[in-house]
Write a protein that holds these residues in place. Structure first.
Motif, mmCIF file in Angstrom:
data_model
loop_
_atom_site.group_PDB
_atom_site.id
_atom_site.type_symbol
_atom_site.label_atom_id
_atom_site.label_comp_id
_atom_site.label_asym_id
_atom_site.label_seq_id
_atom_site.Cartn_x
_atom_site.Cartn_y
_atom_site.Cartn_z
ATOM 1 N N ALA A 37 0.833 -1.210 0.000
ATOM 2 C CA ALA A 37 0.000 0.000 0.000
ATOM 3 C C ALA A 37 0.862 1.252 0.000
ATOM 4 O O ALA A 37 0.467 2.276 -0.567
ATOM 5 C CB ALA A 37 -0.939 -0.016 1.198
ATOM 6 N N HIS A 38 2.059 1.169 0.600
ATOM 7 C CA HIS A 38 2.962 2.321 0.587
ATOM 8 C C HIS A 38 3.485 2.631 -0.811
ATOM 9 O O HIS A 38 3.961 3.747 -1.054
ATOM 10 C CB HIS A 38 4.132 2.108 1.544
ATOM 11 N N LEU A 39 3.408 1.697 -1.720
ATOM 12 C CA LEU A 39 3.796 1.997 -3.099
ATOM 13 C C LEU A 39 2.790 2.931 -3.757
ATOM 14 O O LEU A 39 3.119 3.619 -4.716
ATOM 15 C CB LEU A 39 3.915 0.706 -3.912
ATOM 16 N N VAL A 40 1.579 2.953 -3.227
ATOM 17 C CA VAL A 40 0.520 3.810 -3.751
ATOM 18 C C VAL A 40 0.381 5.084 -2.914
ATOM 19 O O VAL A 40 0.243 6.181 -3.455
ATOM 20 C CB VAL A 40 -0.823 3.042 -3.793
ATOM 21 N N SER A 45 -2.117 7.947 5.873
ATOM 22 C CA SER A 45 -3.343 8.734 5.787
ATOM 23 C C SER A 45 -4.568 7.821 5.682
ATOM 24 O O SER A 45 -4.450 6.588 5.578
ATOM 25 C CB SER A 45 -3.286 9.646 4.559
ATOM 26 N N ASP A 46 -5.737 8.432 5.686
ATOM 27 C CA ASP A 46 -6.973 7.656 5.505
ATOM 28 C C ASP A 46 -6.956 6.881 4.194
ATOM 29 O O ASP A 46 -7.420 5.743 4.135
ATOM 30 C CB ASP A 46 -8.195 8.572 5.560
ATOM 31 N N SER A 47 -6.403 7.481 3.142
ATOM 32 C CA SER A 47 -6.322 6.794 1.847
ATOM 33 C C SER A 47 -5.481 5.527 1.942
ATOM 34 O O SER A 47 -5.818 4.493 1.353
ATOM 35 C CB SER A 47 -5.725 7.722 0.786
ATOM 36 N N PHE A 48 -4.389 5.623 2.681
ATOM 37 C CA PHE A 48 -3.529 4.459 2.888
ATOM 38 C C PHE A 48 -4.310 3.343 3.581
ATOM 39 O O PHE A 48 -4.321 2.200 3.140
ATOM 40 C CB PHE A 48 -2.302 4.850 3.722
ATOM 41 N N TRP A 49 -4.986 3.689 4.696
ATOM 42 C CA TRP A 49 -5.705 2.670 5.465
ATOM 43 C C TRP A 49 -6.888 2.104 4.697
ATOM 44 O O TRP A 49 -7.246 0.941 4.881
ATOM 45 C CB TRP A 49 -6.114 3.217 6.831
ATOM 46 N N GLU A 50 -7.473 2.888 3.800
ATOM 47 C CA GLU A 50 -8.533 2.348 2.945
ATOM 48 C C GLU A 50 -7.995 1.212 2.085
ATOM 49 O O GLU A 50 -8.663 0.199 1.901
ATOM 50 C CB GLU A 50 -9.129 3.443 2.067
#
Length: 73
Positions: A37-40, A45-50
């Motif tokens: 997910a860190h590649l994106v 942030s909330d976007s990461f956890w989504e």
């Protein structure tokens, strides 16, 4: 001791700690999902956890890591 994985978004390199090698496969998979997910999204942030929360075992794996003292709740 408290870092179970890392990601370098610039070059896409993901490193997983040998400390999680003996953990259940669903915990190791969570660590991989977390780093992917860190590649994106580079931050937490909330976007990461989504993204991370798409993995069905996220809550269970985070609980396991919290119990091991390897993740903040």
């Amino acid at each position: 001791r408290s870092r179970w994985g890392s990601c370098s978004p610039d070059d896409g390199v993901i490193r997983i700690s040998v400390g999680v090698a003996d953990y259940p496969p669903w915990v190791r998979d969570y660590v991989i999902v977390h780093e992917l997910a860190h590649l994106v999204v580079a931050d937490h942030s909330d976007s990461f956890w989504e993204l991370v929360n798409r993995y069905p075992m996220t809550e269970r794996a985070r609980g396991f890591l919290i119990a091991k003292g390897m993740e903040e709740d």
